[in-house]
Design an enzyme around this catalytic site. Structure first.
Site, PDB file in Angstrom:
ATOM      1  N   ARG A 176       0.836  -1.203   0.000  1.00  0.00           N
ATOM      2  CA  ARG A 176       0.000   0.000   0.000  1.00  0.00           C
ATOM      3  C   ARG A 176       0.866   1.246   0.000  1.00  0.00           C
ATOM      4  NH1 ARG A 176      -0.795  -1.759   6.078  1.00  0.00           N
ATOM      5  NH2 ARG A 176       0.130  -3.548   5.048  1.00  0.00           N
ATOM      6  N   ASP A 196       2.553   4.514  16.050  1.00  0.00           N
ATOM      7  CA  ASP A 196       3.366   4.616  14.843  1.00  0.00           C
ATOM      8  C   ASP A 196       4.787   4.902  15.305  1.00  0.00           C
ATOM      9  OD1 ASP A 196       4.055   4.811  12.148  1.00  0.00           O
ATOM     10  OD2 ASP A 196       2.153   5.777  11.676  1.00  0.00           O
TER      11      ASP A 196
END
Length: 349
Positions: free
Chosen positions: A101, A315
């Site tokens: 992606r 993250d």
């Protein structure tokens, strides 16, 4: 500040400057100089739909969007590119972190500018839109990488594009045989629901799997207009995901999170991610430690349906990607294991 906000009708417009904020009763006049200094680095925009939700300047809605002089205080662990997007951008407008992606960032403009945004040094009204040549270069990169199965439109907010421009992008992605999924990340349905017109809904029609992830941090953002907007998207067959950031003073309680996740499920939106705050410059006032976040989610076990249960993620700074903040990923030394098995010690958790 704790006085009620009752801005005059003349203030029912997009607020951008310290003068706008003062006139709307969101900040006192004595903060004008300090906020002008903040404005040198970070944009402000509070659209009418969001302004109407603010009851007090320091309430869970107001503190998300009203600038503060605390934004100029930078701690050692904060960084301008906390998740490493810049190093993973092979061409303008593309970020490629995972094999299957990629992010496509066609613009760096948002309907409002969150004071905790991890891209806060890049987004703003002057961030602009990729011109035709740059956009075509980004699309050519995607065409040349058949391993890319999912393209995530972000930025900025893709729903700030004109329906014509957004439609061109979705059509181009839909024509790529290897792209099976298109995802749009947006704040528009809660910040500026009037932008979701029939013309915009029409361009979302595609034979590919198109999903929309909506950024919502507090149940009060689910106004009547926002709910109506989201229901229109559902009726058009667009599946909805909810994304939230764990924020001090906004949703850092079991009740606030329960209300938030329940409000999502009520409009057929699946809570997807609860993000640990990224260490962007000047965001320390919003920080909630990981251990506290884990306790909050643990407290919801048995209180809410599994449909209302997001994945709590971090993250990892430096571009290593997201990891779930569960017992298999965070140990007593606050070490986090990235998707490739490497351990990272993080200072501000």
């Amino acid at each position: 500040m704790s006085h009620p906000v009752n801005p005059p009708s003349s203030a029912r417009r997009l607020l951008r400057t310290p003068e706008d904020l003062i006139a709307a009763g969101l900040v006192p006049p004595e903060q004008r100089e300090a906020l002008a200094a903040v404005a040198q680095d970070y944009a402000t925009a509070i659209p009418p739909a969001f302004l109407d939700l603010i009851e007090q300047p320091d309430d869970p809605i107001g503190i998300q969007v009203i600038p503060s002089s605390e934004e100029l205080l930078v701690t050692p662990e904060e960084r301008s590119d906390p998740i490493g997007d810049d190093a993973l951008s092979p061409v303008p407008g593309i970020v490629h972190r995972y094999a299957d992606r990629a992010l496509l960032k066609p613009l760096l403009v948002c309907p409002l500018y969150c004071r905790f945004c991890f891209r806060r040094e890049h987004v703003g009204p002057d961030g602009g839109v990729l011109d035709d040549a740059a956009l075509e270069g980004a699309l050519d990169w995607l065409r040349a990488h058949p391993a890319i199965r999912e393209v995530i439109l972000t930025g900025g907010d893709p729903l700030m594009l004109s329906p014509r421009r957004l439609g061109q992008i979705i059509a181009a992605l839909s024509a790529m045989p290897h792209v099976t999924t298109i995802r749009l990340h947006t704040r528009v349905p809660v910040a500026a629901p009037e932008r979701v017109t029939d013309a915009l809904l029409d361009v979302l029609e595609t034979d590919k799997a198109l999903w929309m992830a909506v950024h919502i941090n507090h149940a009060r953002e689910m106004s009547e207009a926002a709910r109506a907007c989201l229901k229109r998207l559902v009726r058009r067959g667009v599946p909805l995901l909810g994304q939230s950031v764990l924020l001090r003073g906004v949703n850092d309680s079991e009740q606030a999170l329960e209300n938030l996740f329940r409000s999502m499920v009520e409009v057929r939106m699946r809570p997807y991610y609860l993000h640990q705050l990224d260490p962007a410059p000047g965001t320390a006032r919003f920080h909630v430690p990981v251990e506290e976040g884990q306790r909050l989610l643990a407290g919801l076990r048995g209180r809410v349906t599994g449909l209302a249960w997001p994945t709590y993620v971090l993250d990892i700074p430096g571009g290593y990607g997201k990891v779930p903040l569960g017992p298999d990923y965070v140990d007593g030394a606050l070490q986090v294991r990235d998707p490739e098995g490497r351990l990272h010690h993080l200072q501000r958790l």
